[in-house]
Design an enzyme around this catalytic site. Structure first.
Site, PDB file in Angstrom:
ATOM      1  N   LYS A  26       0.837  -1.211   0.000  1.00 18.92           N
ATOM      2  CA  LYS A  26       0.000   0.000   0.000  1.00 18.92           C
ATOM      3  C   LYS A  26       0.868   1.256   0.000  1.00 18.92           C
ATOM      4  O   LYS A  26       0.640   2.184  -0.765  1.00 18.92           O
ATOM      5  CB  LYS A  26      -0.904  -0.008   1.241  1.00 18.92           C
ATOM      6  N   ASN A  27       1.872   1.273   0.878  1.00 17.87           N
ATOM      7  CA  ASN A  27       2.646   2.505   1.030  1.00 17.87           C
ATOM      8  C   ASN A  27       3.607   2.760  -0.135  1.00 17.87           C
ATOM      9  O   ASN A  27       4.219   3.815  -0.214  1.00 17.87           O
ATOM     10  CB  ASN A  27       3.411   2.507   2.359  1.00 17.87           C
TER      11      ASN A  27
ATOM     12  N   CYS B 154      -5.994  13.230  12.749  1.00 15.81           N
ATOM     13  CA  CYS B 154      -5.891  11.795  12.492  1.00 15.81           C
ATOM     14  C   CYS B 154      -5.919  11.104  13.843  1.00 15.81           C
ATOM     15  O   CYS B 154      -5.346  11.592  14.811  1.00 15.81           O
ATOM     16  CB  CYS B 154      -4.584  11.529  11.777  1.00 15.81           C
TER      17      CYS B 154
ATOM     18  N   ARG C 123      -0.474  14.936  13.077  1.00 13.21           N
ATOM     19  CA  ARG C 123       0.395  14.578  11.936  1.00 13.21           C
ATOM     20  C   ARG C 123       0.586  15.812  11.055  1.00 13.21           C
ATOM     21  O   ARG C 123      -0.136  16.017  10.085  1.00 13.21           O
ATOM     22  CB  ARG C 123      -0.210  13.410  11.144  1.00 13.21           C
TER      23      ARG C 123
ATOM     24  N   ASP D 275       4.045   0.853  12.195  1.00 10.23           N
ATOM     25  CA  ASP D 275       2.887   0.171  11.611  1.00 10.23           C
ATOM     26  C   ASP D 275       2.765  -1.296  12.052  1.00 10.23           C
ATOM     27  O   ASP D 275       1.792  -1.965  11.701  1.00 10.23           O
ATOM     28  CB  ASP D 275       2.939   0.238  10.071  1.00 10.23           C
TER      29      ASP D 275
ATOM     30  N   ARG E 236      -8.841  -0.409   4.282  1.00 10.25           N
ATOM     31  CA  ARG E 236      -7.958   0.634   3.722  1.00 10.25           C
ATOM     32  C   ARG E 236      -6.591   0.034   3.388  1.00 10.25           C
ATOM     33  O   ARG E 236      -5.923   0.505   2.484  1.00 10.25           O
ATOM     34  CB  ARG E 236      -7.756   1.760   4.749  1.00 10.25           C
TER      35      ARG E 236
HETATM   36  C1  UD1 Z   1       4.002   6.955   6.383  1.00 14.00           C
HETATM   37  C2  UD1 Z   1       3.141   5.729   6.166  1.00 14.00           C
HETATM   38  C3  UD1 Z   1       2.457   5.315   7.468  1.00 14.00           C
HETATM   39  C4  UD1 Z   1       3.480   5.139   8.593  1.00 14.00           C
HETATM   40  C5  UD1 Z   1       4.376   6.369   8.691  1.00 14.00           C
HETATM   41  C6  UD1 Z   1       5.521   6.175   9.670  1.00 14.00           C
HETATM   42  C7  UD1 Z   1       2.449   5.982   3.859  1.00 14.00           C
HETATM   43  C8  UD1 Z   1       1.332   6.171   2.901  1.00 14.00           C
HETATM   44  N1  UD1 Z   1       2.136   6.032   5.159  1.00 14.00           N
HETATM   45  O1  UD1 Z   1       3.134   8.029   6.758  1.00 14.00           O
HETATM   46  O2  UD1 Z   1       1.790   4.066   7.237  1.00 14.00           O
HETATM   47  O3  UD1 Z   1       2.812   4.955   9.820  1.00 14.00           O
HETATM   48  O4  UD1 Z   1       4.949   6.676   7.402  1.00 14.00           O
HETATM   49  O5  UD1 Z   1       6.295   5.090   9.308  1.00 14.00           O
HETATM   50  O6  UD1 Z   1       3.564   5.739   3.472  1.00 14.00           O
HETATM   51  N2  UD1 Z   1       6.081  14.606  10.750  1.00 14.00           N
HETATM   52  C9  UD1 Z   1       6.317  15.930  11.023  1.00 14.00           C
HETATM   53  N3  UD1 Z   1       6.192  16.843  10.014  1.00 14.00           N
HETATM   54  C10 UD1 Z   1       5.843  16.470   8.742  1.00 14.00           C
HETATM   55  C11 UD1 Z   1       5.619  15.105   8.471  1.00 14.00           C
HETATM   56  C12 UD1 Z   1       5.743  14.195   9.508  1.00 14.00           C
HETATM   57  O7  UD1 Z   1       6.627  16.295  12.157  1.00 14.00           O
HETATM   58  O8  UD1 Z   1       5.738  17.332   7.864  1.00 14.00           O
HETATM   59  C13 UD1 Z   1       6.210  13.614  11.839  1.00 14.00           C
HETATM   60  C14 UD1 Z   1       4.942  12.800  12.067  1.00 14.00           C
HETATM   61  O9  UD1 Z   1       4.039  13.466  12.907  1.00 14.00           O
HETATM   62  C15 UD1 Z   1       5.497  11.527  12.673  1.00 14.00           C
HETATM   63  C16 UD1 Z   1       6.828  11.360  11.955  1.00 14.00           C
HETATM   64  O10 UD1 Z   1       7.159  12.648  11.427  1.00 14.00           O
HETATM   65  O11 UD1 Z   1       5.730  11.716  14.049  1.00 14.00           O
HETATM   66  C17 UD1 Z   1       6.826  10.346  10.837  1.00 14.00           C
HETATM   67  O12 UD1 Z   1       5.720  10.601   9.977  1.00 14.00           O
HETATM   68  P1  UD1 Z   1       5.800  10.353   8.423  1.00 14.00           P
HETATM   69  O13 UD1 Z   1       6.987   9.513   8.097  1.00 14.00           O
HETATM   70  O14 UD1 Z   1       5.690  11.657   7.701  1.00 14.00           O
HETATM   71  O15 UD1 Z   1       4.477   9.544   8.142  1.00 14.00           O
HETATM   72  P2  UD1 Z   1       3.716   9.524   6.773  1.00 14.00           P
HETATM   73  O16 UD1 Z   1       4.706   9.680   5.682  1.00 14.00           O
HETATM   74  O17 UD1 Z   1       2.533  10.421   6.806  1.00 14.00           O
END
Ligand code: UD1
Length: 422
Positions: A22-23, A116, A121, A309, A401
């Site tokens: 999925k990711n 969320c 997030r 995850d 999902r």
């Molecule tokens: C992706 C995965 C999700 C997984 C997550 C962490 C997909 C579609 N989803 O989500 O399944 O749980 O990685 O492995 O690939 N953060 C910030 N600022 C930002 C973005 C993120 O502070 O702009 C923080 C988040 O709150 C979190 C951490 O960084 O604490 C990691 O999040 P992130 O790697 O961005 O998750 P996603 O990419 O949304």
């Protein structure tokens, strides 16, 4: 709405084949916005999130045909640069159309994803990266509006955040930088296998990306990208969930289409707990040991650390593992919605800030429980497989999902699971 009814206590046996990740597929589908030429994506999992991304691509001017596990994408004449709130709010991964849209169309209007259930997030790292490439960004009525005069320009960008790297921010910046003028360097990039898969897809489209899979990615921008074909990697979280499903039921299953290297952190922790899995080619045999597992401490971290995850699923297993185990959640410190539900099934888990202290119990008992997010739902299904009596897991649209035919795959392994209307 549907729910899953599970009669616990049956050992899983047999073979299961893992679907595409999925990711991986979600950002790869977003990346097709970078070209007007046709793209073909194979091994696509049939998930609710895949359909949400297809709807989004439709709304942005793509024509998408999804047949079996193959998606064919072509361009229509009317490219659109607005990603609607309805589609982005139901799935955060939609936000990764921002980079491709601004790089290709020079403008993008993408809804902020909103709250969320697994915690705050933010998208600050996405915006930091895209604006470093020269896009002007403003927030208007809940939307991120990004514009660029001329071309995006390559830059050295540090993308580390409070909780480490960000997967989708790395994806967004990598996609945008592929069409920027000059060289971009992403420092503190996410190293997840799904980032490597996306980089491979982009390189097949004609991008020049090196270093994906390390914290230092170099992207030499090109003028245009072309259409291509790609097969997505197997879903390491689905594979991990089946590993736990076998162990929690004291089963013996063969998992096919899995890349064991992507499971190193999980396999290492299971070894510490006393489980030796047999890895051969692209299969993993999960034969449960004859004695009880040992308690372990697990800390979630960005890849190659233990994946957040898999945290909830691991908690289900540890809740029936004798002794005291501790899980520390370092990626989403509030991702513990499954704790009270597991406790309703007889688990002894105490949450203290980002830690969960788990005192293994002899048995869980079936109960009606409610799924709050995707991986929490998987955790409750796993708990239901081992619980005495009947468990009903409601709101399983969360599961749909991210897991392709989970109930059917479990049934094929001998679990007593049926889907019912609520
Ligand atoms: C992706 C995965 C999700 C997984 C997550 C962490 C997909 C579609 N989803 O989500 O399944 O749980 O990685 O492995 O690939 N953060 C910030 N600022 C930002 C973005 C993120 O502070 O702009 C923080 C988040 O709150 C979190 C951490 O960084 O604490 C990691 O999040 P992130 O790697 O961005 O998750 P996603 O990419 O949304």
């Amino acid at each position: 709405m549907d729910k899953l009814i599970i009669d616990g206590g049956y050992r899983l046996k047999g073979e299961v084949t893992i679907s595409g990740a999925k990711n991986s597929v979600l950002p790869i589908l977003a990346a097709t916005l970078l070209t007007d030429e046709p793209c073909i994506i194979r091994a696509v999992p049939n998930l609710r999130d895949t359909h949400t991304m297809i709807k989004l691509l439709h709304s942005l001017g793509k024509s998408v045909d999804f047949d079996k596990d193959t998606i064919r994408i072509t361009s229509t004449h009317k490219a659109n640069y607005v990603a609607d709130y309805k589609l982005v709010s139901t799935m955060r991964a939609s936000f990764c159309v921002l980079g491709p849209l601004v790089a290709k169309l020079k403008q993008a209007k993408v809804s902020l994803p909103g709250g969320c259930v697994i915690g705050v997030r933010p998208v600050d790292l996405h915006l930091k990266g895209i604006s470093a490439l020269g896009a002007k960004i403003s927030i208007e009525a809940g939307y991120v509006v990004a514009k660029v005069d001329g071309f995006l320009k390559g830059k050295c960008i540090y993308l580390g955040g409070v909780f480490g790297s960000s997967v989708l921010a790395t994806a967004n910046v990598m996609m945008a930088a592929s069409l920027a003028k000059g060289k971009t360097i992403i420092e503190s990039a996410a190293c997840e296998p799904e980032i490597v898969d996306l980089a491979e897809f982009l390189n097949k489209m004609g991008a020049h990306i090196r270093g994906a899979g390390t914290p230092y990615i170099e992207i030499e921008g090109v003028k245009a990208l072309k259409g291509t074909e790609h097969k997505v990697i197997p879903d390491r979280i689905e594979a991990g969930t089946f590993i736990i499903a076998s162990l929690i039921t004291q089963g013996d299953i063969l998992i096919k289409n899995v890349i064991a290297q992507h499971q190193s952190a999980l396999l290492d922790k299971l070894k510490e707990a006393g489980v030796n899995l047999i890895v051969k080619d692209n299969t993993i045999r999960v034969k449960s040991p004859n004695k009880p597992l040992k308690p372990i401490n697990v800390t979630t971290l960005p890849y190659p650390g233990f994946p957040t995850d898999m945290q909830a699923q691991m908690m289900a297993l540890l809740s029936v593992t004798p002794g005291i185990s501790v899980i520390t959640e370092k990626v989403y410190p509030d991702r513990f919605m499954h704790v009270p539900e597991l406790n309703r099934m007889g688990a002894h888990i105490q949450r203290e800030g980002p830690h969960a202290i788990i005192e293994g119990v002899k048995r869980l008992s079936g109960a009606p429980v409610m799924a709050s997010d995707l991986r929490a739902s998987a955790c409750l299904v796993l708990a239901g497989l081992v619980a005495k009596g009947r468990t009903s897991v409601s709101r399983i649209y969360h599961l749909e999902r991210g897991y392709e035919n989970l109930d059917e795959k479990l049934r094929n392994l001998g679990a007593k699971v049926v889907k019912e209307k609520e």
